[in-house]
Design a protein around this motif. Structure first.
Motif, mmCIF file in Angstrom:
data_model
loop_
_atom_site.group_PDB
_atom_site.id
_atom_site.type_symbol
_atom_site.label_atom_id
_atom_site.label_comp_id
_atom_site.label_asym_id
_atom_site.label_seq_id
_atom_site.Cartn_x
_atom_site.Cartn_y
_atom_site.Cartn_z
ATOM 1 N N ASP A 161 0.864 -1.190 0.000
ATOM 2 C CA ASP A 161 0.000 0.000 0.000
ATOM 3 C C ASP A 161 0.893 1.230 0.000
ATOM 4 N N ALA A 162 0.602 2.183 -0.867
ATOM 5 C CA ALA A 162 1.389 3.413 -0.934
ATOM 6 C C ALA A 162 0.462 4.615 -0.791
ATOM 7 N N LYS A 163 0.826 5.519 0.095
ATOM 8 C CA LYS A 163 0.032 6.724 0.296
ATOM 9 C C LYS A 163 0.242 7.679 -0.872
ATOM 10 N N ILE A 164 -0.868 8.200 -1.425
ATOM 11 C CA ILE A 164 -0.795 9.166 -2.512
ATOM 12 C C ILE A 164 -0.906 10.585 -1.958
ATOM 13 N N PHE A 165 -2.020 10.875 -1.317
ATOM 14 C CA PHE A 165 -2.172 12.126 -0.574
ATOM 15 C C PHE A 165 -3.384 11.994 0.333
ATOM 16 N N GLY A 166 -3.329 12.695 1.472
ATOM 17 C CA GLY A 166 -4.441 12.632 2.408
ATOM 18 C C GLY A 166 -4.774 11.199 2.779
ATOM 19 N N PRO A 167 -6.049 10.835 2.752
ATOM 20 C CA PRO A 167 -6.445 9.462 3.115
ATOM 21 C C PRO A 167 -6.346 8.470 1.958
ATOM 22 N N LEU A 168 -5.960 8.945 0.776
ATOM 23 C CA LEU A 168 -5.965 8.085 -0.413
ATOM 24 C C LEU A 168 -4.684 7.268 -0.521
ATOM 25 N N GLY B 294 -2.781 0.459 -3.918
ATOM 26 C CA GLY B 294 -2.038 -0.735 -3.544
ATOM 27 C C GLY B 294 -2.305 -1.885 -4.494
ATOM 28 N N TRP B 295 -1.377 -2.815 -4.519
ATOM 29 C CA TRP B 295 -1.581 -4.044 -5.292
ATOM 30 C C TRP B 295 -1.196 -5.225 -4.424
ATOM 31 N N ASN B 296 -1.758 -6.372 -4.750
ATOM 32 C CA ASN B 296 -1.382 -7.589 -4.051
ATOM 33 C C ASN B 296 -1.438 -8.782 -4.991
ATOM 34 N N VAL B 297 -0.687 -9.789 -4.641
ATOM 35 C CA VAL B 297 -0.677 -11.069 -5.352
ATOM 36 C C VAL B 297 -1.214 -12.127 -4.409
ATOM 37 N N ARG B 298 -2.054 -13.015 -4.926
ATOM 38 C CA ARG B 298 -2.726 -14.018 -4.102
ATOM 39 C C ARG B 298 -2.502 -15.421 -4.667
ATOM 40 N N TYR B 299 -2.121 -16.322 -3.770
ATOM 41 C CA TYR B 299 -2.115 -17.735 -4.111
ATOM 42 C C TYR B 299 -3.356 -18.356 -3.481
ATOM 43 N N LYS B 300 -4.209 -18.980 -4.302
ATOM 44 C CA LYS B 300 -5.470 -19.549 -3.846
ATOM 45 C C LYS B 300 -5.399 -21.076 -3.936
#
Length: 231
Positions: free
Chosen positions: A178-185, A188-194
């Motif tokens: 997760d990366a903060k852009i500005f303020g509360p925004l 983010g990206w994630n990778v999932r193994y299911k």
């Protein structure tokens, strides 16, 4: 040097040595206090965030399956993040090349789990995390096939299976940023193994697509790109 002088010198050195030994614990305590980590004053509950995945709707536009997904995540001390994810998966797939079978389903799915912030400084706005999920969906599928002409008798034979009840349980291993852009925004990206735990496919064999899981198999690798708002 007289014997008395020698004895006095020895006693003086002994007293100085004892004084130094007595003072060492005090000095060590002062040094330890200097390097001691201060008690963390950050409260346990740090708010929550809502997020929306952009990959699932993009898949729905570009392919014959996809959906919509959102999540609610609590922030405990900027370290532990219990999370609930809810989505709707859709598929309208037709096998034109081989069988002409059309597969259709729309159903919700649910995940519950927790993420752990892996950053050394866990209170900074950017996060690197790993997590686990338990997921479940109960869905119905419609499978149809165009009429076929019997080569011997000449009559039309069709195949329709509507409303077949199916379900699946699976777990996920998640790694993301997760990366903060500005303020509360945040973005983010994630990778999932299911990995599939248990399933029921219905009466006509394996279903082609499972909402929230993907095309039906024992395991899958997927990714999400999230818009996240801290509250």
């Amino acid at each position: 040097m007289t014997p008395r002088t020698i004895i006095s010198t020895y006693i003086s050195r002994l007293i100085v040595s004892i004084a130094l030994l007595v003072s060492l614990p005090t000095a060590s305590q002062a040094q330890l206090k200097m390097f001691r980590i201060e008690k963390d004053s950050i409260p346990l509950f740090r708010g929550f965030s809502v997020s929306f995945d952009l990959v699932s709707p993009a898949m729905l536009i570009l392919t014959d399956h996809g959906g919509y997904e959102g999540a609610l995540r609590l922030n405990l001390h900027d370290q532990w993040f219990p999370v609930v994810e809810v989505g709707i998966g859709k598929a309208n797939h037709k096998d034109d090349k081989v069988t002409g079978i059309n597969y259709k389903t729309t159903a919700p799915y649910f995940r519950i789990g927790v993420d752990l912030n892996l950053m050394k400084n866990k209170h900074q706005p950017n996060r690197l995390y790993g997590g686990l999920r338990y997921a479940f969906t109960s869905y119905k599928v419609d499978i149809t096939r165009p009429d076929l002409t019997d080569p011997v008798w000449g009559w039309e034979a069709n195949f329709i299976a509507e409303g077949m009840k199916c379900n699946m349980h699976w777990f996920e291993v998640v790694f993301g940023i997760d990366a903060k852009i500005f303020g509360p925004l945040h973005l983010g990206w994630n990778v999932r193994y299911k990995r599939r735990i248990a399933h029921k496919d219905g009466d006509v064999g394996n279903t082609w697509y499972v909402p929230g899981f993907g095309t039906n198999d024992k395991d899958q690798i997927a990714a999400n790109f999230n818009v996240i708002i801290d509250i």
